[in-house]
Design a protein around this motif. Structure first.
Motif, PDB file in Angstrom:
ATOM      1  N   ALA A 166     -73.092   7.444  31.403  1.00 34.17           N
ATOM      2  CA  ALA A 166     -73.155   6.197  32.202  1.00 34.17           C
ATOM      3  C   ALA A 166     -72.334   5.055  31.737  1.00 34.17           C
ATOM      4  N   THR A 299     -73.374   2.524  36.957  1.00 29.21           N
ATOM      5  CA  THR A 299     -73.623   3.854  37.159  1.00 29.21           C
ATOM      6  C   THR A 299     -74.920   4.015  37.182  1.00 29.21           C
ATOM      7  N   TRP A 303     -77.518   5.867  39.792  1.00 35.33           N
ATOM      8  CA  TRP A 303     -78.404   7.152  39.776  1.00 35.33           C
ATOM      9  C   TRP A 303     -79.827   6.526  40.391  1.00 35.33           C
TER      10      TRP A 303
END
Length: 341
Positions: A166, A299, A303
């Motif tokens: 990430a 990121t 998710w």
């Protein structure tokens, strides 16, 4: 008769300060015989690293009336009579109430906190000047009954990989008990709810990769013999013991930063008030450069949205929180089942 007292000279950014310690011989940890003066000297010895990790943040003091087995309470705002170099900052709590919260800016302030019978220091993940936006993503790996520190180790290693994917750099410390705390420095541009969602996204990804070892189940009856990823530690006004903070356990442990290459071989019980100062001198502070580079949670929030789109929603909040949007019912699953029968 005047009460027993002593004075410590504490160096700091504004020059040395003379700090009074009353009842220096009071035993705080009966088993190893560690006294209030021993704790004050510990804070002097680790002062620079302690302030680097915990300073400049709203902080809650966990104070004890006698020793680790005595009564305890949490102190957030500066008590009356605090030295003039002890400052506070107004913060907003989950109730939407605003209140001043302590801030530690130098080692002498930590020694003063010891004089006020503090044993555990609980810093916020945000800075005093921007308290609504955390600059640290924090994840608490909490071994459940039937598991231990050794079970948290592989979970932490895999979590480091998840965070790296990430775009985040992970740092690690022992909790001072059986668990591990994983931190990642982030840009202070997102508020607490966003950071909570980023933590949940990382926790769910870790759970997918280690389904037999890791759980995000909030209710204890659903966790099983696994390591719980305590996502609610990411909420506003939820804190964990700070780096180099002592813990009120019998052997006087410290929540100690470590290097990743130490993780699989360390015994967390070896990090105590008596041993950590020498460790710092010998090996340096593993967290010294934590905030030299920061990442962002974009990121992870991607998710989070992906999981929302596939049917995974919000998770429960702590019981003292107001009801939050999208939150599932705050009813223990077994009780909900009985009510439905």
């Amino acid at each position: 008769m005047a009460s027993e007292a002593t004075t410590l000279t504490v160096d700091g950014p504004n020059g040395p300060r003379e700090m009074r310690i009353s009842s220096p011989g009071r035993v705080l940890w009966p088993e190893p015989g560690i006294t209030k003066l021993d704790l004050a000297n510990y804070m002097v010895d680790v002062g620079e690293a302690f302030v680097r990790a915990n300073g400049g943040r709203p902080i809650t003091l966990q104070r004890f009336s006698e020793n680790i087995d005595g009564e305890q309470f949490f102190s957030k705002n500066p008590p009356k009579g605090a030295p003039d170099f002890i400052r506070s900052v107004k913060v907003v709590y989950p109730s939407a109430r605003t209140h001043p919260q302590l801030v530690i800016d130098e080692p002498a302030a930590a020694v003063w906190a010891v004089q006020m019978n503090t044993i555990v220091f609980h810093p916020w993940p945000s800075r005093a000047e921007n308290s609504d936006n955390p600059d640290q993503l924090r994840i608490d790996l909490d071994p459940q009954p039937g598991t231990d520190f050794d079970d948290a180790v592989p979970a932490a290693i895999e979590l480091r990989a998840v965070l790296a994917e990430a775009g985040l750099t992970a740092f690690i410390k022992t909790s001072g008990n059986r668990g591990l705390h994983v931190f990642a420095p982030i840009e202070a541009t997102r508020e607490f709810l966003d950071v909570r969602h980023a933590v949940i996204a990382a926790a769910r990804e870790l759970e997918r990769r280690m389904p037999d070892k890791v759980t995000t189940a909030w209710w204890k009856e659903e966790r099983g013999v696994k390591v719980f990823v305590d996502f609610n530690q990411a909420n506003r006004d939820r804190t964990m013991a700070g780096a180099y903070s002592p813990r009120p356990l019998s052997h006087a442990p410290v929540s100690c930063p470590i290097e990743w290459d130490e993780l699989e071989s360390v015994d967390p019980r070896q990090f105590t008030i008596l041993t950590v100062p020498e460790r710092l001198k010998a090996t340096g502070d593993p967290w010294a450069d934590m905030h030299s580079e920061t990442g962002n949670i974009d990121t992870l929030l991607g998710w989070w949205q992906r999981d929302i789109d596939t049917g995974l929603g919000e998770l429960p909040f702590p019981p003292d929180y107001p009801k939050m949007p999208g939150e599932p019912p705050r009813v223990q699953p077994s009780r909900a089942k009985k009510a439905a029968d």
